[in-house]
Design an enzyme around this catalytic site. Sequence first.
Site, short mmCIF file in Angstrom:
data_model
loop_
_atom_site.label_atom_id
_atom_site.label_comp_id
_atom_site.label_asym_id
_atom_site.label_seq_id
_atom_site.Cartn_x
_atom_site.Cartn_y
_atom_site.Cartn_z
N SER A 58 73.54 -150.19 9.44
CA SER A 58 72.23 -149.61 9.73
C SER A 58 72.19 -148.82 11.04
O SER A 58 71.26 -148.04 11.26
CB SER A 58 71.16 -150.71 9.78
N LYS A 118 68.54 -152.41 16.72
CA LYS A 118 67.89 -151.14 16.35
C LYS A 118 67.69 -150.30 17.61
O LYS A 118 67.88 -150.77 18.74
CB LYS A 118 66.53 -151.38 15.68
#
Length: 281
Positions: free
Chosen positions: A86, A157
């Site tokens: 990701s 993230k």
Amino acid sequence: MDTEAQHTERDRSSGEEERSRSARVSGAETPQGPEAETPQGPGVEADEPSGFLTWRRTGVIGLACVAFLLLFSHFVLQPFLVPSSSMEPTLQVGDRILVNKLAYRFGSEPRRGDVVVFDGTGSFVEEEPAGNPVTGLLHDAAAALGLAEPDETDFVKRVIGTGGDRVVCCDKDGRITVNGVPVREQYVMLGDQPSSVPFDIVVPDGTLWVMGDHRSQSSDSRDHLGRPGGGVVPVDKVIGRADWIGWPSGRWSTVPETDAFAAVPQWTGGGHATGHGPGHG
């Protein structure tokens, strides 16, 4: 004649006594027989094998090192294993990143563009009942040393918006805007759109809007719009900032910083969080 004989007998007797005395002294200094070959005494019998002492010392040193590493990773610098794609291309699957836990400990807060590791409990995942405490403790210790995947509630993230920012996808050129300024996101995976899910949100104070760099493979704030937590992450759930890639050796480097948000001003307008479109996979 008798006198001479008496003197002779006396001399012979004195010589024999002298030899006997010398033999007794010599025998006391140098024990003979089995006793000389086998030392006796409680001190000798109580001594432990030198090999046992060496292993015991090694074990104590090893335990002390592990305890130090656990304390160091808990308070200062913790390795995390990247389990998914990701955050590509910035972070690769299998990278072990070093998370700086002091980055936000003394009054500083996450900034736009920072790559952070956070606990998603209550925002990205629902709170789950505790499992086996022993298994959990062993897993946490291995994860703290970077030897196991992090908890399923831990995520890495990039911060796109901080408290008070208005984050919108997308402008007429397909770019995400923050406080009305288009952001040129050079860290996004080549070929990915900034987002296939439209959204318009004002980030609540004390929270963060986060997204993965590999947008088509990232489950992030976009996926949780309309759910409890609204897709934002509380600042106090941030574990630290990912500053270095520590493993594999071929990828030793700092996590690259970005100036993509340099022109973004603080948001001064009103608004409320809104989201459109289906959840993002």
